[in-house]
Design an enzyme around this catalytic site. Sequence first.
Site, PDB file in Angstrom:
ATOM      1  N   ARG A  54       0.946  -1.346   0.192  1.00 18.47           N
ATOM      2  CA  ARG A  54       0.050  -0.106  -0.011  1.00 18.47           C
ATOM      3  C   ARG A  54       0.722   1.178   0.060  1.00 18.47           C
ATOM      4  NH1 ARG A  54      -2.178   0.974   4.061  1.00 18.47           N
ATOM      5  NH2 ARG A  54      -1.069  -0.242   5.457  1.00 18.47           N
ATOM      6  N   LYS A 197      -8.557  -2.400   1.483  1.00 18.49           N
ATOM      7  CA  LYS A 197      -8.332  -1.596   2.433  1.00 18.49           C
ATOM      8  C   LYS A 197      -9.208  -0.226   2.285  1.00 18.49           C
ATOM      9  CE  LYS A 197      -5.542  -3.937   5.448  1.00 18.49           C
ATOM     10  NZ  LYS A 197      -6.437  -4.740   6.361  1.00 18.49           N
ATOM     11  N   HIS A 216      -9.923  -3.971  13.528  1.00 15.67           N
ATOM     12  CA  HIS A 216      -8.729  -4.670  12.495  1.00 15.67           C
ATOM     13  C   HIS A 216      -8.375  -6.019  13.355  1.00 15.67           C
ATOM     14  CE1 HIS A 216      -4.554  -4.646  10.605  1.00 15.67           C
ATOM     15  NE2 HIS A 216      -5.443  -4.842   9.818  1.00 15.67           N
ATOM     16  N   SER A 234       1.456  -6.371  12.352  1.00 14.90           N
ATOM     17  CA  SER A 234       1.976  -7.584  11.522  1.00 14.90           C
ATOM     18  C   SER A 234       2.983  -8.091  12.273  1.00 14.90           C
ATOM     19  CB  SER A 234       2.512  -6.779  10.419  1.00 14.90           C
ATOM     20  OG  SER A 234       3.073  -7.495   9.468  1.00 14.90           O
ATOM     21  N   LYS A 238      -1.671 -12.916  14.616  1.00 12.91           N
ATOM     22  CA  LYS A 238      -2.798 -12.756  14.531  1.00 12.91           C
ATOM     23  C   LYS A 238      -3.537 -13.914  13.589  1.00 12.91           C
ATOM     24  CE  LYS A 238      -4.171  -8.906  12.506  1.00 12.91           C
ATOM     25  NZ  LYS A 238      -4.898  -8.750  11.252  1.00 12.91           N
ATOM     26  N   THR A 239      -2.989 -14.202  12.332  1.00 13.13           N
ATOM     27  CA  THR A 239      -3.629 -14.850  11.430  1.00 13.13           C
ATOM     28  C   THR A 239      -3.264 -16.442  11.873  1.00 13.13           C
ATOM     29  OG1 THR A 239      -3.450 -13.452   9.541  1.00 13.13           O
ATOM     30  CG2 THR A 239      -3.523 -15.720   9.044  1.00 13.13           C
ATOM     31  N   ASP A 253      -9.174 -11.080   9.320  1.00 15.75           N
ATOM     32  CA  ASP A 253      -8.555  -9.386   9.401  1.00 15.75           C
ATOM     33  C   ASP A 253      -9.743  -8.182   9.833  1.00 15.75           C
ATOM     34  OD1 ASP A 253      -6.139  -7.645   8.641  1.00 15.75           O
ATOM     35  OD2 ASP A 253      -7.237  -7.218   6.933  1.00 15.75           O
ATOM     36  N   ARG A 318       1.939 -12.383  -1.164  1.00 19.48           N
ATOM     37  CA  ARG A 318       0.492 -12.566  -0.441  1.00 19.48           C
ATOM     38  C   ARG A 318      -0.469 -13.622  -1.098  1.00 19.48           C
ATOM     39  NH1 ARG A 318      -1.569  -9.407   3.995  1.00 19.48           N
ATOM     40  NH2 ARG A 318      -0.251  -7.877   4.424  1.00 19.48           N
TER      41      ARG A 318
END
Length: 528
Positions: A54, A197, A216, A234, A238-239, A253, A318
Amino acid sequence: MAAFDLKQYGIETEKIYRNSSVPVLYELGLRLEKGTAISDVGALMTYSGEKTGRSPKDKRIVRHPSSEKNIDWGDINIGLDEHTFMVNHERALDYLNICDHLYVVDAYAGWDPKYRIKTRIVCTRAYHALFMQNMLIMPTEEELADFGEPDYVVFNAGQFPANRYTSEMTSKTSVDVNLERKEIVILGTEYAGEMKKGIFGVMNYLMPLENVMPMHCSANVGEKGDVSILFGLSGTGKTTLSADPKRKLIGDDEHCWTDHGTFNIEGGCYAKAIDLSEENEPDIYNAIRFGTVLENVVYDEKSRKVDYSDTSITQNTRASYPIEFIENVQIPCVAGHPENIIFLTCDAFGVLPPVSKLTPEQASYHFISGYTAKVAGTEMGVTEPQATFSACFGAAFMMWHPNRYAELLAEKIKMHKATAWLVNTGWNGTGKRMKLKYTRAMIDAIHHHDFDNATYVTDEEFGFQIPTSCPNVPEEVLIPKNTWNDKDKYMEVKSKLVTLFNENFEKFKADVNPEIRAAGPKNISTHA
């Protein structure tokens, strides 16, 4: 049935692929888009061009009397005047009009029908269309026939640059959001995450107007319907930690917390692919197949096998896939009120406990802070851990002042009697990172209510409660001080971290409730 067109937007292009099937998008992408190939397991490998992430400094929000007072203007939410937006809008339309064909994705953001928004993506690449068909919630044929006018439109002319001489442009990339026109215009970047996003940013603006908390975070649900949400920047896990074989994934997410419960904003997952392995992240690894988009990965020309450790194009490789590609998933992605709120941090200073319980006020404080820390890098002279603070664990996407989201969180935690926890997946005094199996055991203990009757000690500086025992975790790792040989050094480093927290919080203090301000850490101890 009349052919679908975009004439209402001033787009005359006649050949439009709307909500196309996956094979059609594969064929078009492979035939027309440079750098597109099929992997050995059937994923579509794509190249996003010059931008592989981004461009937050190039994002703008149109200032308008209707919404201006609600937005937290500054380095993240940068203003733009209506005229400049229209210049960029016109530039995007000019480009879309010279394209031989366009793609349209009509789909929903939000699994709860009461709060979902109808979204239209207009784009020039099959890769972008497939990506957004994975990331949004696709309508049934009946819903599509009855779709009507969308609530928000994204004009993605990312293959065409912004004009750098247009006032307020900082580069040839520009991502502009107009809340009143309900439009997003993208120029000068082909990175697909800008669309995802962009929609998340819009939801972050709209939801607080309805007393809904946008988050988030990742979320999962146990067999008894108990929901956990996991916040984290990051690299904090989390994932990885939300993909729990014993619990169903709600999403990885973006979520909302309403008066009725929790819902996922998205229809898919967007996972980091760096160093991906079947052993460490089987759920994500097995989700990569026909229909998955793999961005900017390096592969063997002959076998088409991906080398997930190769980051020569970007560190930010990704995978985008529909959520149903994950085996243990909650469909529809809606569940009850969260029972546990888990803030994940990766503390490279080695002073935060691996698990601790927070009051609602402490939860709000740590939510506004959004702390994690990286290990000292390889740069010359960088010898200390680098602290990172990102308000609400996602400052880049939050349009209101962080206090607005923090108040919503505190209110919902109190109303629904949720318990907030801080889980440190980082380092301790031994210089080693917390083992993933220990962190998983602590998360399991939270879910099994093992800490309900535990003995706690209060951290003097931070004030949170640290359990002194946890099933399947050695007791000596639970209290950070005990892992340091040099107790004076521990106090010195801890004092430094407290100061970093306080310095970061200075900018929020004026707009934050006194109870939340008082919940921050204090430098009390001056000796071991």
